[in-house]
Design a protein around this motif. Structure first.
Motif, PDB file in Angstrom:
ATOM      1  N   GLY A   1       5.924  14.139 -34.453  1.00 39.68           N
ATOM      2  CA  GLY A   1       7.293  13.681 -34.276  1.00 39.68           C
ATOM      3  C   GLY A   1       7.496  12.192 -34.447  1.00 39.68           C
ATOM      4  N   CYS A   2       6.411  11.452 -34.725  1.00 41.97           N
ATOM      5  CA  CYS A   2       6.514   9.990 -34.816  1.00 41.97           C
ATOM      6  C   CYS A   2       6.493   9.470 -36.249  1.00 41.97           C
TER       7      CYS A   2
ATOM      8  N   ILE B   1       1.757   6.404 -31.821  1.00 39.64           N
ATOM      9  CA  ILE B   1       3.068   6.742 -31.263  1.00 39.64           C
ATOM     10  C   ILE B   1       4.051   5.616 -31.555  1.00 39.64           C
ATOM     11  N   ARG B   2       3.633   4.382 -31.330  1.00 37.65           N
ATOM     12  CA  ARG B   2       4.478   3.223 -31.592  1.00 37.65           C
ATOM     13  C   ARG B   2       4.644   3.033 -33.101  1.00 37.65           C
TER      14      ARG B   2
ATOM     15  N   ARG C   1       5.256  18.147 -30.250  1.00 37.32           N
ATOM     16  CA  ARG C   1       6.259  17.082 -30.309  1.00 37.32           C
ATOM     17  C   ARG C   1       6.775  16.742 -28.910  1.00 37.32           C
ATOM     18  N   ALA C   2       6.962  17.757 -28.081  1.00 37.47           N
ATOM     19  CA  ALA C   2       7.471  17.519 -26.731  1.00 37.47           C
ATOM     20  C   ALA C   2       6.467  16.730 -25.894  1.00 37.47           C
ATOM     21  N   GLU C   3       5.200  17.043 -26.055  1.00 39.18           N
ATOM     22  CA  GLU C   3       4.173  16.303 -25.307  1.00 39.18           C
ATOM     23  C   GLU C   3       4.134  14.836 -25.732  1.00 39.18           C
ATOM     24  N   ILE C   4       4.231  14.593 -27.032  1.00 34.58           N
ATOM     25  CA  ILE C   4       4.237  13.207 -27.505  1.00 34.58           C
ATOM     26  C   ILE C   4       5.498  12.487 -27.029  1.00 34.58           C
ATOM     27  N   ALA C   5       6.631  13.180 -27.033  1.00 33.05           N
ATOM     28  CA  ALA C   5       7.868  12.570 -26.533  1.00 33.05           C
ATOM     29  C   ALA C   5       7.715  12.180 -25.064  1.00 33.05           C
ATOM     30  N   ARG C   6       7.064  13.023 -24.275  1.00 34.99           N
ATOM     31  CA  ARG C   6       6.816  12.684 -22.872  1.00 34.99           C
ATOM     32  C   ARG C   6       5.898  11.477 -22.762  1.00 34.99           C
TER      33      ARG C   6
ATOM     34  N   LYS D   1       5.489   9.123 -24.892  1.00 36.59           N
ATOM     35  CA  LYS D   1       6.234   7.927 -25.279  1.00 36.59           C
ATOM     36  C   LYS D   1       7.095   7.434 -24.129  1.00 36.59           C
ATOM     37  N   ARG D   2       7.736   8.354 -23.415  1.00 36.08           N
ATOM     38  CA  ARG D   2       8.532   7.968 -22.244  1.00 36.08           C
ATOM     39  C   ARG D   2       7.653   7.357 -21.167  1.00 36.08           C
TER      40      ARG D   2
END
Length: 249
Positions: free
Chosen positions: A216-217, A93-94, A172-177, A179-180
């Protein structure tokens, strides 16, 4: 049962047999929690005795949510293991945790569900409230990082492993969450393995092998399974030299 096992290794995707293991024997362990993922292979490596267990089975027949984590950890302890290294395939993710990077994480967020997460989940077992503020054994992490440096293998010290249910990859939405939430890596097998090791008072650390950027990363429009396993093969080749150095400590 007591043993002279110096280290136990739980192999993840792409690591179904431990390279260089000699004078091997196979141990099938009956556990109170059902069958483990397979036989534990015990042998000589770098002048020491290690135990190896393929987390998904030697033919990769067990998806992450069907792995019997309790049986695996119990079997390794029963055979005499006191230090355990979990080798886990992950997504990055990073930005600096791209394919083929090796990370030694120091934190976990658990997004899994429906898994047996404690040895307390059996009739008559006592309730044990473990301190899990630091999910990996600090001394083993330090030794693992030092071993990687001596072996000339670049690793990243620290990072938060987000454990998802699988076996599907994330949206993508799950990974965005995630990451947050502060996750740097995403994988499917880091939990409940880590907390079960803590309940058994085993020293436990993770070698996270980045197989791909999470959804998405990265630049890829679609994640290719073929590319994932190519990256995993390259990262997995770095594991034996790290562990050979670890066994010197």
């Amino acid at each position: 049962m007591t043993s002279s096992i110096d280290l136990a290794v739980i192999g993840g995707s792409g690591l179904y047999k431990f390279p260089g293991l000699e004078n091997t024997s196979r141990q099938s362990v009956d556990t109170p929690y059902g069958p483990a993922s397979g036989d534990v292979v015990i042998g000589d490596f770098a002048g020491r005795r290690i135990a190896f267990l393929a987390r998904h089975g030697e033919s990769h027949t067990l998806p992450p949510h069907r792995v019997n984590y309790r049986a695996n950890l119990w079997a390794l302890q029963h055979l005499g293991a006191r230090r355990v290294i979990g080798v886990n395939a992950v997504g990055g993710i990073r930005a600096d945790m791209g394919p083929r990077v090796i990370v030694i994480p120091d934190q976990v967020i658990d997004y899994t569900h429906g898994r047996y997460t404690s040895f307390c989940d059996v009739e008559g077992a006592g309730v044990k409230h473990i301190d899990f503020s630091e999910p990996y054994t600090a001394s083993l992490r330090t030794a693992l990082i030092g071993a990687a440096h001596r072996a000339g293998v670049a690793v990243i010290d620290g990072g938060c492993y987000g454990a998802t249910q699988g076996p599907r990859l994330e949206t993508r939405a799950e990974i965005a969450r995630m990451k947050r939430d502060g996750c740097d890596l995403v994988g499917m097998t880091g939990m409940p393995e880590a907390c079960l090791a803590r309940e058994l008072e085993l020293d436990y650390a993770c070698l996270a092998l980045v197989a791909n950027f999470a959804a998405g990363c990265g630049d890829e429009a679609e994640i290719s399974i073929e590319e994932i396993f190519a990256h995993l093969a390259a990262a997995t080749a770095q594991v034996p030299p790290i562990l050979a150095e670890l066994l010197k400590t």
